[in-house]
Design an enzyme around this catalytic site. Structure first.
Site, PDB file in Angstrom:
ATOM      1  N   HIS A  28       6.068   5.888   3.347  1.00  0.00           N
ATOM      2  CA  HIS A  28       6.366   6.594   4.599  1.00  0.00           C
ATOM      3  C   HIS A  28       7.516   5.974   5.405  1.00  0.00           C
ATOM      4  O   HIS A  28       7.371   5.546   6.542  1.00  0.00           O
ATOM      5  CB  HIS A  28       5.121   6.864   5.475  1.00  0.00           C
ATOM      6  CG  HIS A  28       4.136   5.749   5.626  1.00  0.00           C
ATOM      7  ND1 HIS A  28       2.814   5.860   5.264  1.00  0.00           N
ATOM      8  CD2 HIS A  28       4.270   4.514   6.121  1.00  0.00           C
ATOM      9  CE1 HIS A  28       2.185   4.748   5.530  1.00  0.00           C
ATOM     10  NE2 HIS A  28       3.044   3.912   6.056  1.00  0.00           N
ATOM     11  N   HIS A  82      -9.675  -2.615   5.389  1.00  0.00           N
ATOM     12  CA  HIS A  82      -8.620  -1.841   6.053  1.00  0.00           C
ATOM     13  C   HIS A  82      -8.720  -0.391   5.591  1.00  0.00           C
ATOM     14  O   HIS A  82      -8.755  -0.116   4.384  1.00  0.00           O
ATOM     15  CB  HIS A  82      -7.261  -2.446   5.683  1.00  0.00           C
ATOM     16  CG  HIS A  82      -6.080  -1.778   6.311  1.00  0.00           C
ATOM     17  ND1 HIS A  82      -6.142  -1.072   7.492  1.00  0.00           N
ATOM     18  CD2 HIS A  82      -4.775  -1.716   5.914  1.00  0.00           C
ATOM     19  CE1 HIS A  82      -4.942  -0.603   7.780  1.00  0.00           C
ATOM     20  NE2 HIS A  82      -4.100  -0.971   6.845  1.00  0.00           N
ATOM     21  N   GLU A  84      -6.602   2.161   5.939  1.00  0.00           N
ATOM     22  CA  GLU A  84      -5.432   2.978   5.595  1.00  0.00           C
ATOM     23  C   GLU A  84      -5.574   3.472   4.154  1.00  0.00           C
ATOM     24  O   GLU A  84      -6.171   2.811   3.298  1.00  0.00           O
ATOM     25  CB  GLU A  84      -4.121   2.189   5.796  1.00  0.00           C
ATOM     26  CG  GLU A  84      -2.920   3.118   5.745  1.00  0.00           C
ATOM     27  CD  GLU A  84      -1.612   2.515   6.287  1.00  0.00           C
ATOM     28  OE1 GLU A  84      -1.575   1.339   6.645  1.00  0.00           O
ATOM     29  OE2 GLU A  84      -0.620   3.289   6.344  1.00  0.00           O
ATOM     30  N   ASP A  86      -3.935   3.740   1.474  1.00  0.00           N
ATOM     31  CA  ASP A  86      -3.571   3.010   0.259  1.00  0.00           C
ATOM     32  C   ASP A  86      -4.693   2.060  -0.176  1.00  0.00           C
ATOM     33  O   ASP A  86      -4.662   1.542  -1.299  1.00  0.00           O
ATOM     34  CB  ASP A  86      -2.234   2.267   0.395  1.00  0.00           C
ATOM     35  CG  ASP A  86      -2.099   1.457   1.665  1.00  0.00           C
ATOM     36  OD1 ASP A  86      -2.755   1.787   2.671  1.00  0.00           O
ATOM     37  OD2 ASP A  86      -1.319   0.488   1.663  1.00  0.00           O
ATOM     38  N   HIS A 149      -2.644  -4.658  10.718  1.00  0.00           N
ATOM     39  CA  HIS A 149      -1.765  -3.953  11.620  1.00  0.00           C
ATOM     40  C   HIS A 149      -2.372  -2.654  12.162  1.00  0.00           C
ATOM     41  O   HIS A 149      -1.682  -1.863  12.818  1.00  0.00           O
ATOM     42  CB  HIS A 149      -0.428  -3.647  10.912  1.00  0.00           C
ATOM     43  CG  HIS A 149      -0.548  -2.614   9.817  1.00  0.00           C
ATOM     44  ND1 HIS A 149       0.209  -1.471   9.836  1.00  0.00           N
ATOM     45  CD2 HIS A 149      -1.333  -2.508   8.746  1.00  0.00           C
ATOM     46  CE1 HIS A 149      -0.098  -0.736   8.771  1.00  0.00           C
ATOM     47  NE2 HIS A 149      -1.024  -1.349   8.106  1.00  0.00           N
ATOM     48  N   ASP A 168      -3.594  -6.287   4.568  1.00  0.00           N
ATOM     49  CA  ASP A 168      -2.127  -6.171   4.538  1.00  0.00           C
ATOM     50  C   ASP A 168      -1.393  -7.479   4.890  1.00  0.00           C
ATOM     51  O   ASP A 168      -0.244  -7.681   4.477  1.00  0.00           O
ATOM     52  CB  ASP A 168      -1.659  -5.090   5.517  1.00  0.00           C
ATOM     53  CG  ASP A 168      -1.818  -3.691   4.942  1.00  0.00           C
ATOM     54  OD1 ASP A 168      -1.997  -3.549   3.724  1.00  0.00           O
ATOM     55  OD2 ASP A 168      -1.768  -2.735   5.739  1.00  0.00           O
ATOM     56  N   TYR A 196       8.515  -6.953   4.438  1.00  0.00           N
ATOM     57  CA  TYR A 196       7.186  -6.475   4.827  1.00  0.00           C
ATOM     58  C   TYR A 196       6.905  -6.834   6.291  1.00  0.00           C
ATOM     59  O   TYR A 196       6.472  -6.000   7.081  1.00  0.00           O
ATOM     60  CB  TYR A 196       6.149  -7.113   3.904  1.00  0.00           C
ATOM     61  CG  TYR A 196       4.810  -6.444   3.931  1.00  0.00           C
ATOM     62  CD1 TYR A 196       4.512  -5.392   3.076  1.00  0.00           C
ATOM     63  CD2 TYR A 196       3.831  -6.868   4.811  1.00  0.00           C
ATOM     64  CE1 TYR A 196       3.274  -4.779   3.108  1.00  0.00           C
ATOM     65  CE2 TYR A 196       2.598  -6.271   4.847  1.00  0.00           C
ATOM     66  CZ  TYR A 196       2.321  -5.227   3.990  1.00  0.00           C
ATOM     67  OH  TYR A 196       1.098  -4.629   4.032  1.00  0.00           O
ATOM     68  N   HIS A 229      -1.433  -6.357  -1.043  1.00  0.00           N
ATOM     69  CA  HIS A 229      -0.181  -5.931  -1.691  1.00  0.00           C
ATOM     70  C   HIS A 229       0.538  -7.139  -2.281  1.00  0.00           C
ATOM     71  O   HIS A 229       0.692  -8.163  -1.615  1.00  0.00           O
ATOM     72  CB  HIS A 229       0.772  -5.271  -0.689  1.00  0.00           C
ATOM     73  CG  HIS A 229       0.289  -3.982  -0.118  1.00  0.00           C
ATOM     74  ND1 HIS A 229       0.152  -2.835  -0.863  1.00  0.00           N
ATOM     75  CD2 HIS A 229      -0.087  -3.653   1.135  1.00  0.00           C
ATOM     76  CE1 HIS A 229      -0.291  -1.853  -0.089  1.00  0.00           C
ATOM     77  NE2 HIS A 229      -0.454  -2.323   1.125  1.00  0.00           N
TER      78      HIS A 229
HETATM   79 FE1  FEO Z   1      -1.907  -0.701   6.192  1.00  0.00          FE
HETATM   80 FE2  FEO Z   1      -1.482  -1.403   2.883  1.00  0.00          FE
HETATM   81  O1  FEO Z   1      -2.044  -0.420   4.366  1.00  0.00           O
END
Ligand code: FEO
Length: 406
Positions: A28, A82, A84, A86, A149, A168, A196, A229
């Site tokens: 995004h 988290h 989100e 992903d 975040h 993250d 990042y 990640h």
């Molecule tokens: Fe905030 Fe990797 O998602």
């Protein structure tokens, strides 16, 4: 069991069972030239526990890696650090497949998961800072890390193996089969970690500082830093912690980032003359034509810079759309401690340079020079003025910041 995808052992009781997204090039708006990974971890305790899941299209890869260690239906608990997508995108399907005894998330995570997955996801139990979860022969501890975040973000810590699951935080978008940081090119790890941080964490830098303090206060003996990640830190953790402490201060450097776009090369020629002046007086110019640099490349360069100069010709009374895009993105990231100026060419009305200067003020950049505005094509005198502006800005940077490290 033989499976298409295999788990990798991270520590005595933990396996990496995530997915590698080799194809990802845009997250995004964040350019991910090196792809990414969605990390999930399997704790082989008496109560078998899965930490986080993966982006929805990678559900089968996750299940395959789990099955290489244990029958997925043996999983007792799932912890979602988290919400989100992903990391929780396939959570409802995984819960339906695995049928765990319980699913846990932070108090804000419970709300976020309900908002994302109602009614497909069943009950999620709240767990948070100061609480522990018994896994039978070991325990899992928690620290909520709001706005690191997202409001729901949380760390989990497994004392048995000294492993912090940091979602993250401390992550990087880097698809690699080498699971540990020490197995990868250190320059790539440093660059992608800085990218990042610049693109995700800079708006929250005060909260990042407080969270780092809270982690220290827990007294947890962290030997492995396992984010959601990129590769995992198992050596020299002080390096990434030190980099975070450095980045969150956003101290100015002698680097001057010159961001511009052009129609018939007039603004490009001005940028090149400005760069010459910057270099002449001791600054380090980094030219970023938006024909080839993305908004997230610009944000990355600004993480360790002292000046932002922006240039655009005027098109239909406006700056070029590429500049508007990048400036909107930067406004959300709230860069700090920058000086700057605007420049550009025009044909008959020339509003762009004024608009650029207003945008710099919006970014809280200290304007140190009046805009340079050139009609149609810069003359020698115009280019000398550009070079002189670069020289003056370089002089300011040399006063403000020490030389860049080699
Ligand atoms: Fe905030 Fe990797 O998602």
């Amino acid at each position: 069991m033989d499976t298409p995808f295999k788990a990798t052992k991270v520590s005595d009781h933990v396996y990496w069972v995530g997915a590698i997204d080799w194809d990802l090039r845009d997250f995004h708006g964040y350019s991910t030239y090196r792809g990414s990974t969605y990390n999930a971890y399997l704790i082989m305790a008496e109560k078998i526990t899965l930490i986080d899941t993966v982006k929805a299209p990678f559900k089968d890869e996750l299940l395959s890696r789990i099955a290489s260690v244990v029958d997925p239906s043996s999983i007792d608990y799932i912890v979602c650090n988290h919400a989100e997508m992903d990391h929780s995108g396939c959570l409802p399907e995984i819960v339906a497949t695995v049928k765990p005894e319980k699913v846990f998330a932070s108090p804000m995570g419970v709300q976020a998961l309900e908002a994302h997955h109602f009614p497909t996801l069943g009950e999620v139990q709240s767990i948070g800072t100061g609480e522990s979860l018994s896994l039978g022969d070991m325990q899992l501890l928690f620290l909520e890390t709001r706005m690191l975040h997202w409001p729901d973000s949380m760390f989990s810590y497994l004392p048995e193996d000294g492993i912090l699951f940091s979602q993250d935080a401390f992550g990087l978008h880097f698809a690699t089969s080498n699971l540990f940081v020490d197995e990868n090119d250190p320059s790539v790890v440093r660059f992608e970690s800085s990218k990042y941080f610049a693109n995700i964490l800079t708006p929250f830098n005060r909260l990042v500082a407080k969270t780092l303090e809270k982690v220290v206060e827990t007294g947890w003996d962290i030997k492995i830093l396992a984010s959601d990640h990129g590769p995992i830190w198992r050596e020299n953790l002080g390096e990434i912690l030190g980099l975070y402490s450095h980045w969150l201060q956003m101290r100015p450097t002698r680097k001057a980032v010159v961001v511009y776009d052009t129609m018939w090369k007039s603004t490009t020629t001005m940028a090149r003359a400005i760069a010459d002046g910057l270099q002449q007086n001791g600054a380090v110019p980094v030219l970023m034509p938006l024909s080839g640099s993305t908004r997230s490349d610009v944000a990355t360069e600004l993480l360790e810079a002292g000046a932002l100069l922006i240039g655009s010709p005027t098109l239909n009374n406006q700056m070029l759309p590429s500049l508007a895009d990048t400036l909107t993105y930067l406004k959300g990231l709230k860069p700090k401690n920058l000086i700057g100026a605007a420049f550009g060419s025009y044909g008959w009305s020339g509003e762009a340079t004024g608009q650029l200067e207003e945008a710099l003020k919006d970014l809280k950049v200290e304007i140190v020079e009046d805009p340079i505005k050139v009609k149609y094509v810069p003359t020698n005198a115009d280019l000398i003025a550009c070079r002189q502006m670069g020289e003056r800005i370089a002089t300011r940077l040399v006063e403000l910041a020490p030389p860049l490290a080699p």
